[in-house]
Scaffold this motif. Structure first.
Motif, short mmCIF file in Angstrom:
data_model
loop_
_atom_site.label_atom_id
_atom_site.label_comp_id
_atom_site.label_asym_id
_atom_site.label_seq_id
_atom_site.Cartn_x
_atom_site.Cartn_y
_atom_site.Cartn_z
N SER A 34 -4.73 7.63 4.44
CA SER A 34 -4.61 6.62 5.37
C SER A 34 -5.84 5.64 5.33
O SER A 34 -6.68 5.95 4.20
CB SER A 34 -5.05 7.37 6.84
N LEU A 35 -5.69 4.43 5.87
CA LEU A 35 -6.77 3.45 5.63
C LEU A 35 -7.71 3.30 6.79
O LEU A 35 -7.37 3.35 7.93
CB LEU A 35 -5.84 2.13 5.58
N VAL A 36 -8.71 2.96 6.24
CA VAL A 36 -10.01 2.48 7.17
C VAL A 36 -10.34 1.19 6.73
O VAL A 36 -10.56 1.02 5.55
CB VAL A 36 -11.14 3.27 6.93
N PHE A 37 -10.43 -0.15 7.66
CA PHE A 37 -10.75 -1.14 7.17
C PHE A 37 -11.37 -2.09 8.35
O PHE A 37 -11.39 -1.67 9.25
CB PHE A 37 -9.57 -1.74 6.56
N GLY A 38 -11.78 -3.36 7.99
CA GLY A 38 -12.41 -4.18 8.97
C GLY A 38 -11.48 -4.58 10.06
O GLY A 38 -12.00 -5.67 10.72
N GLY A 39 -10.25 -4.36 9.99
CA GLY A 39 -9.61 -4.71 11.31
C GLY A 39 -8.75 -6.27 11.07
O GLY A 39 -8.22 -6.57 12.20
N GLY A 40 -9.14 -6.69 9.96
CA GLY A 40 -8.36 -8.29 9.86
C GLY A 40 -7.26 -8.05 9.83
O GLY A 40 -6.36 -7.41 9.17
N SER A 41 -6.40 -9.26 10.30
CA SER A 41 -4.92 -9.47 10.12
C SER A 41 -4.47 -10.53 9.04
O SER A 41 -3.24 -10.40 8.55
CB SER A 41 -4.40 -9.84 11.26
N THR A 42 -5.57 -10.78 8.37
CA THR A 42 -5.27 -11.84 7.29
C THR A 42 -5.84 -11.38 6.10
O THR A 42 -6.69 -10.55 6.03
CB THR A 42 -5.77 -13.40 7.70
N GLY A 43 -5.68 -12.10 5.01
CA GLY A 43 -6.33 -12.07 3.51
C GLY A 43 -5.86 -10.71 3.14
O GLY A 43 -4.66 -10.07 3.25
N VAL A 44 -6.66 -10.34 2.14
CA VAL A 44 -6.50 -9.04 1.43
C VAL A 44 -6.37 -7.78 2.64
O VAL A 44 -5.59 -6.86 2.54
CB VAL A 44 -7.71 -8.89 0.58
N MET A 45 -7.25 -8.08 3.60
CA MET A 45 -7.50 -6.85 4.51
C MET A 45 -5.95 -6.78 5.37
O MET A 45 -5.46 -5.55 5.59
CB MET A 45 -8.58 -7.10 5.85
N GLY A 46 -5.60 -7.98 5.94
CA GLY A 46 -4.12 -7.95 6.43
C GLY A 46 -3.04 -7.49 5.55
O GLY A 46 -2.08 -6.79 6.00
N VAL A 48 -3.15 -5.29 2.99
CA VAL A 48 -3.25 -3.97 2.79
C VAL A 48 -2.69 -3.32 3.87
O VAL A 48 -1.98 -2.29 3.93
CB VAL A 48 -4.54 -3.45 2.31
N SER A 49 -3.33 -3.50 5.18
CA SER A 49 -2.79 -2.78 6.25
C SER A 49 -1.38 -2.83 6.72
O SER A 49 -0.97 -1.83 7.08
CB SER A 49 -3.72 -3.41 7.50
N LYS A 50 -0.78 -4.35 6.53
CA LYS A 50 0.63 -4.33 6.42
C LYS A 50 1.38 -3.29 5.51
O LYS A 50 2.47 -2.72 5.85
CB LYS A 50 0.87 -5.71 6.34
N GLY A 51 0.96 -3.46 4.41
CA GLY A 51 1.63 -2.25 3.30
C GLY A 51 1.45 -1.04 3.65
O GLY A 51 2.55 -0.22 3.62
N VAL A 52 0.37 -0.66 4.44
CA VAL A 52 0.24 0.83 4.84
C VAL A 52 1.27 0.96 6.05
O VAL A 52 1.89 2.08 6.14
CB VAL A 52 -1.22 1.08 5.23
N LEU A 53 0.94 -0.03 6.94
CA LEU A 53 1.87 0.20 8.19
C LEU A 53 3.31 0.27 8.13
O LEU A 53 3.99 0.88 8.61
CB LEU A 53 1.60 -0.60 9.39
N ASP A 54 3.63 -0.72 6.84
CA ASP A 54 5.11 -0.89 6.92
C ASP A 54 5.97 0.52 6.12
O ASP A 54 7.32 0.55 6.00
CB ASP A 54 5.36 -2.11 5.98
N ASN A 55 4.87 1.23 5.73
CA ASN A 55 5.21 2.53 4.96
C ASN A 55 5.11 3.62 5.63
O ASN A 55 4.69 4.77 5.06
CB ASN A 55 4.68 2.53 3.57
N ASN A 56 4.51 3.69 6.91
CA ASN A 56 4.56 4.70 8.04
C ASN A 56 3.17 5.29 7.71
O ASN A 56 3.04 6.64 7.97
CB ASN A 56 5.79 5.74 7.82
N GLY A 57 2.14 4.58 7.26
CA GLY A 57 0.86 5.18 7.03
C GLY A 57 -0.07 4.77 8.37
O GLY A 57 0.40 4.36 9.12
N LYS A 58 -1.14 5.59 8.22
CA LYS A 58 -2.13 5.52 9.17
C LYS A 58 -3.27 4.81 9.14
O LYS A 58 -3.81 4.46 7.87
CB LYS A 58 -2.73 6.90 9.55
N VAL A 59 -3.59 3.60 9.97
CA VAL A 59 -4.60 2.77 9.81
C VAL A 59 -5.47 2.80 10.88
O VAL A 59 -5.28 2.66 12.17
CB VAL A 59 -3.95 1.27 9.98
#
Length: 178
Positions: A34-46, A48-59
């Motif tokens: 699972s991913l823990v991150f700074g909560g941003g929706s853009t850039g590298v953060m966004g 990575v989180s989109k890649g996790v979420l699109d593949n049914n991962g937890k964020v």
């Protein structure tokens, strides 16, 4: 494993970093992490989180309440913790994570990276830290660290061994999972 990602929130970053960051997020989810991150929706953060979420991962996103003034906030996180300060945010990153990936980022990323390696050096945690040096982004910083070792202000074995370096996604996970 709960992996904390430090990386750019900038929406001006070159596309190659976004594409590779999305692939990193895919791999986090597909490997059952699972991913823990700074909560941003853009850039590298966004990305990575989109890649996790699109593949049914937890964020889990963690950000100060005022962060939206500077960058977009990811609304799709499974959980989001709002903090009052950046210090509280960094403490929660450490508390909620088992390991750290340092992806390309700016001053905020460097602040987070150097804090987590200093805390490891001072035996405040023993979590793995991997610099994801995609497209050789961190080469200048790593050269500076080597220069500092040569000058005697960093202890080579003790300080440099607090983190590992990976130039590919596969190497990131090889270092994290072994």
């Amino acid at each position: 494993m709960k992996i904390c990602l430090y990386g750019a929130g900038s929406d001006n970053i070159k596309y190659k970093y976004i594409k590779e960051s999305y692939r990193l997020g895919e791999k986090i989810a597909k490997r059952g992490h699972s991913l823990v991150f700074g909560g941003g929706s853009t850039g590298v953060m966004g990305a990575v989180s989109k890649g996790v979420l699109d593949n049914n991962g937890k964020v889990l996103g963690i950000a100060p309440v005022w962060m939206e003034e500077f960058e977009g906030i990811c609304r799709d996180c499974d959980e989001f913790i709002y903090t009052e300060s950046m210090d509280e945010r960094k403490s929660l990153f450490l508390e909620h994570s088992d390991a750290f990936i340092i992806a390309p980022g700016g001053i905020g990323t460097l602040d987070e990276f150097f804090e987590v390696i200093v805390l490891k050096k001072l035996n405040q945690h023993n979590k793995k830290i991997v610099i994801f040096n995609m497209f050789n982004f961190y080469d200048p910083m790593l050269e500076m660290i080597d220069f500092m070792i040569d000058e005697g202000v960093i202890r080579a074995k003790r300080d440099k061994n607090t983190f590992k370096i990976a130039n590919s996604i596969d190497k990131v996970f090889e270092l994290l999972e072994k």
